[in-house]
Write a protein that holds these residues in place. Sequence first.
Motif, PDB file in Angstrom:
ATOM      1  N   PHE A 302       0.804  -1.345   0.142  1.00 16.03           N
ATOM      2  CA  PHE A 302      -0.015  -0.063  -0.136  1.00 16.03           C
ATOM      3  C   PHE A 302       0.944   1.251   0.039  1.00 16.03           C
ATOM      4  O   PHE A 302       0.245   2.360  -0.131  1.00 16.03           O
ATOM      5  CB  PHE A 302      -0.935  -0.151   1.167  1.00 16.03           C
ATOM      6  CG  PHE A 302      -2.103  -1.025   1.087  1.00 16.03           C
ATOM      7  CD1 PHE A 302      -3.123  -0.445   0.602  1.00 16.03           C
ATOM      8  CD2 PHE A 302      -1.853  -2.190   1.507  1.00 16.03           C
ATOM      9  CE1 PHE A 302      -4.373  -1.472   0.368  1.00 16.03           C
ATOM     10  CE2 PHE A 302      -2.915  -2.915   1.224  1.00 16.03           C
ATOM     11  CZ  PHE A 302      -4.365  -2.641   0.832  1.00 16.03           C
ATOM     12  N   ALA A 303       2.195   1.238   0.239  1.00 14.51           N
ATOM     13  CA  ALA A 303       3.007   2.458   0.146  1.00 14.51           C
ATOM     14  C   ALA A 303       3.034   2.921  -1.279  1.00 14.51           C
ATOM     15  O   ALA A 303       2.692   2.609  -2.113  1.00 14.51           O
ATOM     16  CB  ALA A 303       4.414   2.043   0.240  1.00 14.51           C
ATOM     17  N   GLN A 304       2.900   4.307  -1.324  1.00 10.90           N
ATOM     18  CA  GLN A 304       2.681   5.269  -2.258  1.00 10.90           C
ATOM     19  C   GLN A 304       3.812   5.560  -3.127  1.00 10.90           C
ATOM     20  O   GLN A 304       3.860   5.880  -4.150  1.00 10.90           O
ATOM     21  CB  GLN A 304       1.806   6.341  -2.117  1.00 10.90           C
ATOM     22  CG  GLN A 304       0.310   6.084  -1.340  1.00 10.90           C
ATOM     23  CD  GLN A 304       0.037   7.274  -0.444  1.00 10.90           C
ATOM     24  OE1 GLN A 304       0.394   8.404  -0.550  1.00 10.90           O
ATOM     25  NE2 GLN A 304      -1.221   6.947   0.292  1.00 10.90           N
ATOM     26  N   HIS A 305       4.929   5.366  -2.351  1.00 13.85           N
ATOM     27  CA  HIS A 305       6.239   5.975  -3.054  1.00 13.85           C
ATOM     28  C   HIS A 305       7.427   5.033  -2.861  1.00 13.85           C
ATOM     29  O   HIS A 305       8.421   5.060  -3.804  1.00 13.85           O
ATOM     30  CB  HIS A 305       6.504   7.392  -2.602  1.00 13.85           C
ATOM     31  CG  HIS A 305       5.512   8.308  -2.377  1.00 13.85           C
ATOM     32  ND1 HIS A 305       5.000   9.036  -3.555  1.00 13.85           N
ATOM     33  CD2 HIS A 305       4.805   8.864  -1.490  1.00 13.85           C
ATOM     34  CE1 HIS A 305       3.982   9.806  -3.354  1.00 13.85           C
ATOM     35  NE2 HIS A 305       4.005   9.789  -2.133  1.00 13.85           N
ATOM     36  N   GLN A 306       7.506   4.231  -1.893  1.00 12.64           N
ATOM     37  CA  GLN A 306       8.735   3.482  -1.498  1.00 12.64           C
ATOM     38  C   GLN A 306       8.456   1.913  -2.400  1.00 12.64           C
ATOM     39  O   GLN A 306       7.748   1.220  -2.188  1.00 12.64           O
ATOM     40  CB  GLN A 306       8.656   3.071  -0.109  1.00 12.64           C
ATOM     41  CG  GLN A 306       9.881   2.395   0.214  1.00 12.64           C
ATOM     42  CD  GLN A 306      11.146   3.077   0.139  1.00 12.64           C
ATOM     43  OE1 GLN A 306      11.359   4.365   0.792  1.00 12.64           O
ATOM     44  NE2 GLN A 306      12.144   2.670  -0.329  1.00 12.64           N
ATOM     45  N   ASP A 307       9.844   1.694  -3.196  1.00 10.07           N
ATOM     46  CA  ASP A 307      10.141   0.161  -3.763  1.00 10.07           C
ATOM     47  C   ASP A 307      10.575  -0.284  -2.515  1.00 10.07           C
ATOM     48  O   ASP A 307      11.374   0.001  -1.670  1.00 10.07           O
ATOM     49  CB  ASP A 307      11.370   0.567  -4.705  1.00 10.07           C
ATOM     50  CG  ASP A 307      10.483   1.184  -6.042  1.00 10.07           C
ATOM     51  OD1 ASP A 307       9.429   0.782  -6.444  1.00 10.07           O
ATOM     52  OD2 ASP A 307      11.394   2.028  -6.726  1.00 10.07           O
ATOM     53  N   VAL A 308      10.416  -1.678  -2.532  1.00 11.81           N
ATOM     54  CA  VAL A 308      11.005  -2.317  -1.309  1.00 11.81           C
ATOM     55  C   VAL A 308      11.189  -3.826  -1.899  1.00 11.81           C
ATOM     56  O   VAL A 308      10.719  -4.433  -2.811  1.00 11.81           O
ATOM     57  CB  VAL A 308       9.757  -2.703  -0.394  1.00 11.81           C
ATOM     58  CG1 VAL A 308       9.573  -1.226   0.549  1.00 11.81           C
ATOM     59  CG2 VAL A 308       8.458  -3.302  -0.582  1.00 11.81           C
ATOM     60  N   THR A 309      12.181  -4.354  -1.165  1.00 12.54           N
ATOM     61  CA  THR A 309      12.676  -5.819  -1.304  1.00 12.54           C
ATOM     62  C   THR A 309      11.809  -6.674  -0.128  1.00 12.54           C
ATOM     63  O   THR A 309      12.111  -6.319   0.941  1.00 12.54           O
ATOM     64  CB  THR A 309      13.953  -6.032  -1.500  1.00 12.54           C
ATOM     65  OG1 THR A 309      14.346  -5.661  -2.739  1.00 12.54           O
ATOM     66  CG2 THR A 309      14.227  -7.591  -1.689  1.00 12.54           C
ATOM     67  N   LEU A 310      10.938  -7.619  -0.375  1.00 15.51           N
ATOM     68  CA  LEU A 310      10.283  -8.329   0.906  1.00 15.51           C
ATOM     69  C   LEU A 310      10.752  -9.846   0.872  1.00 15.51           C
ATOM     70  O   LEU A 310      10.768 -10.328  -0.120  1.00 15.51           O
ATOM     71  CB  LEU A 310       8.761  -8.371   0.595  1.00 15.51           C
ATOM     72  CG  LEU A 310       8.261  -9.218   1.587  1.00 15.51           C
ATOM     73  CD1 LEU A 310       8.140  -8.835   2.777  1.00 15.51           C
ATOM     74  CD2 LEU A 310       6.578  -9.443   0.918  1.00 15.51           C
ATOM     75  N   ASP A 311      11.291 -10.187   2.063  1.00 10.93           N
ATOM     76  CA  ASP A 311      11.766 -11.559   2.310  1.00 10.93           C
ATOM     77  C   ASP A 311      10.699 -12.262   2.977  1.00 10.93           C
ATOM     78  O   ASP A 311      10.572 -12.279   4.419  1.00 10.93           O
ATOM     79  CB  ASP A 311      13.012 -11.727   3.100  1.00 10.93           C
ATOM     80  CG  ASP A 311      13.302 -13.000   3.287  1.00 10.93           C
ATOM     81  OD1 ASP A 311      12.957 -14.094   2.627  1.00 10.93           O
ATOM     82  OD2 ASP A 311      14.240 -13.384   4.336  1.00 10.93           O
ATOM     83  N   LEU A 312       9.766 -12.777   2.509  1.00 11.30           N
ATOM     84  CA  LEU A 312       8.488 -13.273   3.019  1.00 11.30           C
ATOM     85  C   LEU A 312       8.772 -14.695   3.609  1.00 11.30           C
ATOM     86  O   LEU A 312       9.475 -15.495   2.806  1.00 11.30           O
ATOM     87  CB  LEU A 312       7.292 -13.580   2.037  1.00 11.30           C
ATOM     88  CG  LEU A 312       6.036 -13.877   2.447  1.00 11.30           C
ATOM     89  CD1 LEU A 312       4.786 -12.849   2.064  1.00 11.30           C
ATOM     90  CD2 LEU A 312       5.718 -15.346   1.991  1.00 11.30           C
ATOM     91  N   VAL A 313       8.372 -14.853   4.770  1.00 14.10           N
ATOM     92  CA  VAL A 313       8.764 -16.200   5.419  1.00 14.10           C
ATOM     93  C   VAL A 313       7.373 -17.146   5.728  1.00 14.10           C
ATOM     94  O   VAL A 313       6.509 -16.440   6.439  1.00 14.10           O
ATOM     95  CB  VAL A 313       9.527 -15.793   6.599  1.00 14.10           C
ATOM     96  CG1 VAL A 313       9.812 -17.066   7.281  1.00 14.10           C
ATOM     97  CG2 VAL A 313      10.679 -15.079   6.353  1.00 14.10           C
ATOM     98  N   LEU A 314       7.466 -18.185   5.256  1.00  8.10           N
ATOM     99  CA  LEU A 314       6.276 -19.232   5.792  1.00  8.10           C
ATOM    100  C   LEU A 314       6.880 -19.956   7.105  1.00  8.10           C
ATOM    101  O   LEU A 314       7.749 -20.718   6.817  1.00  8.10           O
ATOM    102  CB  LEU A 314       5.674 -19.771   5.034  1.00  8.10           C
ATOM    103  CG  LEU A 314       4.951 -19.087   3.619  1.00  8.10           C
ATOM    104  CD1 LEU A 314       4.657 -19.985   2.751  1.00  8.10           C
ATOM    105  CD2 LEU A 314       3.711 -18.311   4.448  1.00  8.10           C
TER     106      LEU A 314
END
Length: 365
Positions: A302-314
């Motif tokens: 939902f961020a309007q300006h920030q690119d991110v890298t996500l390390d999603l963990v299950l």
Amino acid sequence: SYDFVRLPEQYMKMDIAEHAAFWADKTVPDSWVKFRDITHYWLDKGVDGFRYDMAEMVPVEFWSYLNSSIKMKKPNAFLLAEVYNPDLYRQYIHLGKMDYLYDKVAFYDSLKAIMQGKEKTKKLHQIQADLQDIEQHMLHFLENHDEQRIASDDFAGKVGGAEMGKPALVASALISRSATLLYFGQDVGEDGSEDLGFGDPTRTSIFDYGGVPAHQRWMNNGKFDGGQLSAAETKLRDYYQDVMNISAYHPAMLGDYLPVTIKAEQVTEPTSGQVLGTEQANNILAFVRYQGKQRLLVISHFAQHQDVTLDLVLDQARLHQLGLTSGEINGIDLLTGNAHMLQVNDQLGHLTLSLSPMQSVVIQL
């Protein structure tokens, strides 16, 4: 005082026929009979459902009487009601025999606050946990005649505009078995900016003879082919079609919902690798919808300006619930066709991906 008999509590668990039988030998107010006759008149004309305004201001016994009579006459009739007191939801569903209630006070209000940067995405997980027993009866929406258009200046127009509706749509349409209401013009970014005399701009008035410009461009002088839409409007509508088709037809959507927690250390700046912290983690919603071997990993940013890298963990418990074992699990984003891979090692599943502002992914594992 009540000018009618009260409905016993055990009728919460009884079906339409039993409700109809309860009222068959009861004396009810004359107005009840008139409303029943009115609805039956329209059913005979081919009307296939009704939307009830502010139903919680009318005793639930009336709705049991009316709705059971409607369903006995037309079992597939669609019955939708405004009930904005969450404490009454179950009464009006189980006693009042409503098919759907607007999920406004909990889900929509929180989602709007998330879109405006005023709320954390984890609030939606809390709401879904509270509504698990009735979630299939809650109607999800992003716009209707009472609410502001997403693209309006007072809602999201000064920041993300109609694009802000994209992560919200993915979250709203895919998080549960709830039905989704798609309001006219929403899928082409209608902004409701016309001041037509009744109500305020930001909403499309239901009281005036006025145009709805973006929607009219889709109508294209009666051809209804989108021939006058801009490229951006056409692209937005295509996106809505993709998400709504997943919601309506993917087998995983008939199954369960599994929330996925996003922690601060899992969200980093793409170039430097610097941890962006809790604020950015609060802008990401993640969950899985699954049924058997059909699994959809859904992530909305939902961020309007920030690119991110996500390390999603299950974690181990979630992997077990999803029937995922060690190794490389291939995935494909149903919105873009891009490939992804969930790497399962040491009883943890890791999936690393880049997210642009207001981007969502729906990864079929």
